[in-house]
Design an enzyme around this catalytic site. Structure first.
Site: not given
Length: 589
Positions: A158, A234
């Site tokens: 991320e 995710e």
């Protein structure tokens, strides 16, 4: 030769389309004797892949140390995934977030003067190269191209939420490829345009992270990944808990419906988490988006498989959804049996002030050093000075993160980063002032990653600046042998029903079924740490939400078991309890 490739529309395993049905399972949050059980239960839910982060600081707690044994044996974990007939995705960071201390980055590295954080700074990249030298051979030997389970490796994590340094990402790619990783490399970012634009590279396959509105989020990802299979790396099927807040839960049927919508598009998924596990010891991270909030010891995450490995209603709902898209084994895992119930008297006591000489050798300073300057990367630190009768108050510029203040061994108050308490009133007398500073977990997300811990800046009283300090870290993980021996030799107190006067170490023993998981409850206790048979379970706190601590069966033994509690404040009585089931706290604020 086996192969795994990213095709125009699908993931291709040996040339055939593969929809990845993955679940996140962090080996470092689960006792190694339980790895096989958790992996098997993932397969029984219908998953075909296990994803894990690799926490750099878990393997390398000190500079020059890299441990791949016991609970750190990544190779054994991946071999167990393969033995269950499943694939694997490995995410070695170097930054992982994961609500883990410092986002997985070693504190010793970020304490290095001039080092960069998540950028193409030479000292930082050199350290990453050393980390990859140690860990990537384990992964390389287990790639699908070499007959192993590993399908893909993720670069960073991320990154678009933190920076946009493409040179840094390309440097990581080069470091990974130079160490014989030949499977596809991927990135993942939250499913919004800014983060997907900043966090990836055109030459790497982009994936997204989200927890709802799956078709919409996948459309956003498609705009940034024009070809190739779509994957939610995710799928947030629950959430983590922070001390002082509620226990987070999500409706299992709503989550399952959204998962169904995701899989119906043909996209692949990684459930974050399939099984959360536990932040054992002092490994929990913290978030700071204006208010510092440390993460709880339990990382149950309201996942399909509970912290103790029990299938939940969400497990059943997800299993039913997966069965619409892929074969699911007929076998179902067993439900939770009631755990042993017993009370344990902890009637051997050692006041913390008496234990301090056995736990630390403080050194003199003419200023307030950070704990990082001491090379003390987690836990408790003693700051000691002398105060005069006319000092009246003590003010610290910044407290990271919480401190118990004692005058001549008697508690007089607390300082707290979360509550903004940086000043304490002093009694009108001279004496020895001890500030027991607790690092409650290093920030794991955002711009405060890498900040030092301790009493920060200067200290002043009503009359002067305090410039004479003796400072030392406490040996708690494991608990110093000298302190433990002194505690074991202490005479039991006359009445366990009497209140416990903290800060104090308390000890007791118990016999129980060593093959059963246990749930420890400390009603009436304030805040502190617990060890069972020498293993530091982690932190407890009456602030909640968590009311029980998970004690995995492999931590117990036949015959006498030992429990030690470090209570920082006080307890209603010297008894702790094992109860029949977990209680993770209230779900409404």
């Amino acid at each position: 030769m086996p192969s795994f490739e990213i095709g125009e529309q699908d993931f291709l395993l040996d040339g055939e389309p593969l929809q990845i049905l993955s679940g996140a399972l962090h080996y470092f949050r689960v006792h190694p004797d339980l790895w096989a059980d958790r992996i098997r239960k993932a397969r029984l839910m219908g998953l075909n892949t296990i994803e894990t982060y690799v926490a750099w600081n878990f393997h390398s707690p000190e500079r020059g140390v890299f441990d791949l044994s016991g609970q750190r044996d990544l190779g054994r974990f991946l071999d167990l995934v393969a033995a269950e007939g499943m694939h694997a995705i490995v995410r070695p960071g170097p930054y992982i977030c994961a609500e883990w201390d410092n986002g997985g980055l070693p504190a010793w590295l970020l304490a290095t003067p001039g080092v960069g954080v998540r950028t193409a700074e030479p000292t930082y990249l050199e350290a990453i190269a050393g980390y990859y030298d140690a860990v990537l051979p384990v992964v390389a030997a287990r790639q699908v191209t070499r007959g192993g389970p590993v399908l893909a490796v993720q670069v960073e994590n991320e990154y678009g939420a933190y920076g946009d340094d493409a040179d840094y990402l390309r440097a990581l790619v080069a470091l990974v490829r130079e160490r014989d990783i030949e499977v596809p490399l991927t990135t993942c970012d939250q499913a919004n345009d800014e983060m997907l634009s900043r966090g990836g590279l055109p030459e790497l396959h982009k994936m997204a992270t989200f927890g709802s509105r799956s078709p919409e989020r996948l459309a956003t990802l498609r705009a940034h990944q024009p070809t190739g299979p779509l994957m939610c790396m995710e799928y947030w099927d629950g959430w983590f808990d922070s001390w002082g807040e509620q226990h987070h839960t999500t409706d299992p049927h709503a989550a399952a419906d959204d998962l169904d919508a995701l899989l119906s598009t043909g996209a692949s998924v990684n459930l974050y988490m399939f099984h959360g596990g536990t932040n054992l010891g002092l490994t929990n991270g913290a978030n700071d988006k204006g208010t510092y909030l440390p993460i709880t010891t339990s990382y149950d995450y309201d996942a399909p498989l509970a912290e103790d490995g029990t299938p939940t209603a969400k497990y059943d709902a997800f299993r039913a959804v997966i069965a619409r898209h892929a074969p699911v084994p007929a076998e179902r895992p067993a439900r939770r049996a009631p755990a042993p119930v017993l009370d344990v008297v902890v009637d051997q006591r050692l006041p913390l002030v008496d234990a301090l000489p056995l736990l630390t050798e403080p050194k003199p300073f003419t200023y307030l050093p950070t704990t990082d300057e001491l090379g003390h990367w987690s836990g408790l630190t003693l700051y000691r000075t002398q105060v005069e009768a006319d000092d009246l108050a003590l003010a610290i510029d910044e407290v990271r993160d919480r401190a118990l203040v004692l005058l001549d061994g008697q508690p007089i108050g607390t300082l707290s980063r979360t509550e903004g308490l940086t000043t304490i009133t002093l009694p009108r007398r001279a004496g020895r002032l001890d500030v027991i500073l607790e690092d409650q977990g290093r920030v794991n997300y955002g711009p405060r990653i890498g900040e030092a811990k301790g009493l920060i800046g200067s200290a002043r009283t009503a009359t002067r600046e305090v410039t004479r300090w003796d400072v030392g870290g406490l040996r708690l993980a494991p608990l110093a042998d000298e302190a433990l021996d002194r505690l074991r030799a202490a005479a039991p107190v006359t009445s366990s029903a009497a209140p416990v006067d903290g800060p104090v170490l308390s000890r007791g023993t118990f016999t129980t079924d060593p093959d059963a998981d246990h749930f420890l409850r400390l009603d009436g206790w304030g805040k502190g740490l617990v060890w069972v048979n020498g293993t530091l379970l982690g932190r407890y706190w009456a602030a909640g939400p968590t009311h029980t601590m998970y004690v995995a069966a492999p931590l117990l033994r036949a015959g006498d078991n030992e429990i030690v509690v470090l209570e920082l404040h006080g307890a209603a009585r010297g008894v702790v309890s094992f109860v029949d089931a977990p209680d993770l706290g209230h779900t409404e604020r």
